[in-house]
Design an enzyme around this catalytic site. Structure first.
Site, PDB file in Angstrom:
ATOM      1  CG  ASP A 258      20.553 -53.603 -37.721  1.00  0.00           C
ATOM      2  OD1 ASP A 258      20.025 -53.426 -38.842  1.00  0.00           O
ATOM      3  OD2 ASP A 258      20.662 -54.712 -37.198  1.00  0.00           O
TER       4      ASP A 258
ATOM      5  CE  LYS B 291      23.335 -60.124 -28.995  1.00  0.00           C
ATOM      6  NZ  LYS B 291      23.059 -58.859 -29.729  1.00  0.00           N
TER       7      LYS B 291
ATOM      8  CB  VAL C 218      18.940 -64.200 -27.177  1.00  0.00           C
ATOM      9  CG1 VAL C 218      18.142 -63.277 -26.259  1.00  0.00           C
ATOM     10  CG2 VAL C 218      19.867 -63.389 -28.073  1.00  0.00           C
TER      11      VAL C 218
ATOM     12  CG  LEU D 234      14.211 -65.613 -25.637  1.00  0.00           C
ATOM     13  CD1 LEU D 234      14.311 -64.170 -25.169  1.00  0.00           C
ATOM     14  CD2 LEU D 234      12.752 -66.056 -25.677  1.00  0.00           C
TER      15      LEU D 234
ATOM     16  N   GLY E 164      22.294 -68.852 -32.324  1.00  0.00           N
ATOM     17  CA  GLY E 164      23.042 -68.629 -33.542  1.00  0.00           C
ATOM     18  C   GLY E 164      24.399 -69.304 -33.479  1.00  0.00           C
TER      19      GLY E 164
END
Length: 400
Positions: free
Chosen positions: A266, A172, A157, A149, A152
């Site tokens: 956030d 994650k 993920v 998904l 990085g």
């Protein structure tokens, strides 16, 4: 890219930035832009990983050698978004240097047209391939990766499925190398996502199943939410009654986590997922922080979060409380009702300034009945907002 293409533009000239925005919006109408002057970009921290962006457009015109040095420092890092370099009056030698430094492409501005720009950006985006889905690497026994998904620099993920039961979960993962880079800070932020809400079962908060370490990777397992993000729903258009219902659900989730003494910090549409029945669910507590914690993960005055939805106190590194999350929800409610964010600026710091100093924009006349509610949620001073999340939720329920 259902949540909108996220573009970092590093360019000194306002006409050039406006030209880029126009032509990118023609093809990607929901694109989101962060614009920096070259000098500001050169001041980025060494650990900048570019994970908040899908694409970087970098001008080589102001301080050419410094721009190439910036390109070489960041562009080849694992997970860094593709970089397209632009220049006026460049030549083949400059193009070669830019590509060698890490740019996916080099474009001469004086000859650039819409089709050429779009073709180059499409090709650059296509070059950013997600990490190939593995069959259980780094996951607990019996779990296999079904889809990547997100990939990085430091974390990924995965959507995973259990080989026997067919159950789906989201994993994650924090790469082992990331922990080595800063064993305290990065790992602490990663674990905070589990520690803040572990054991909480609430329909408006993502359920965390487990945490563990395997194959030199730390992982968090959480429920899979198949309804997409609130950001995508906003782009499709939301009726006022649906917007209020979404806001009430988000406020209930906040009430639950605030009851644990935790701030989200956030809150934004991309961090709200939807269940199949459209129930909004808070996710991504990676920046969450215990309200009464004596040992904060971030240092005093450090700013983390998303400037579009950031409270004035958070933007200035000041102390926060539950009213700060309530402010972010107010920004989101304004956007759900109107389809537009209330504040617009070309740089993150300009947005921070607007949250503190700009007049609160008015809703359209057809939505005037919600004006007092939204303005109180978005008040610049915390003392002018609802004094608690419980009071905020009561006001949202009264507006139904």
């Amino acid at each position: 890219m259902s949540e909108g293409l996220r573009v970092l533009v590093i360019e000194a000239e306002t006409p050039a930035r406006e030209w880029l925005r126009h032509h990118i919006h023609v093809v990607w109408p929901t694109a989101q832009f962060t614009e920096l002057a070259p000098a500001a970009a050169r001041g980025m921290p060494d650990e900048f990983g570019g994970g908040d962006f899908d694409l970087v457009v970098l001008s080589l015109d102001e301080g050419r050698e410094a721009a190439l040095e910036w390109l070489g420092r960041y562009a080849r890092r694992p997970g860094f978004p593709p970089v397209v370099a632009l220049a006026r009056g460049g030549d083949e030698a400059l193009a070669v240097r830019a590509v060698k430094a890490g740019a996916e492409d080099y474009l001469p501005l004086e000859r650039l047209r819409h089709d050429g720009l779009v073709a180059a950006l499409r090709q650059a985006l296509a070059s950013r391939r997600p990490r190939p889905a593995t069959h259980g690497a780094g996951l607990p026994r019996g779990w296999q990766t079904r889809e990547t998904l997100h990939a990085g620099e430091f974390s990924s993920v995965l959507l995973a499925e259990h080989a026997d039961s067919g159950e789906t979960r989201v994993y994650k993962l924090l790469q082992g190398g990331a922990v080595e880079l800063d064993a305290g800070l990065l790992y602490a932020r990663f674990l905070a996502e589990y520690e803040c809400i572990a054991g909480l079962e609430h329909p408006n908060v993502v359920q965390i199943h487990d945490i563990g370490v395997a194959d030199d990777q730390a992982w968090i397992a959480m429920e899979y939410l198949s309804g997409g993000t609130l950001a995508t729903r906003i782009a499709q258009g939301i009726a006022p009654d649906e917007a209020l219902a979404m806001a009430r659900g988000i406020a209930r989730g906040l009430l639950a986590v605030h009851g644990l003494g935790v701030l989200h910090r956030d809150l934004k549409p991309a961090n709200v997922m939807l269940r199949e029945d459209d129930t909004p669910v808070l996710i991504d507590f990676g920046l969450a922080k215990a309200m009464r914690s004596e040992q904060a993960i971030t240092s005093p005055g450090m700013i983390f979060g998303t400037p579009w939805y950031m409270s004035p106190e958070q933007g200035h590194g000041a102390p926060m409380d539950e009213r700060s999350d309530g402010y972010s929800l107010g920004i989101m409610l304004f956007e759900m009702l109107t389809g537009e964010r209330p504040f617009h600026a070309r740089t993150p710091m300009a947005l921070v300034y607007q949250h503190r100093n700009a007049p609160r924009p008015a809703l359209p006349p057809t939505l005037a009945e919600y004006q007092p509610l939204v303005h109180r949620m978005m008040a610049a001073e915390p003392s002018a907002r609802f004094e608690s999340t419980a009071h905020l939720l009561m006001a949202l329920e009264a507006a139904a």
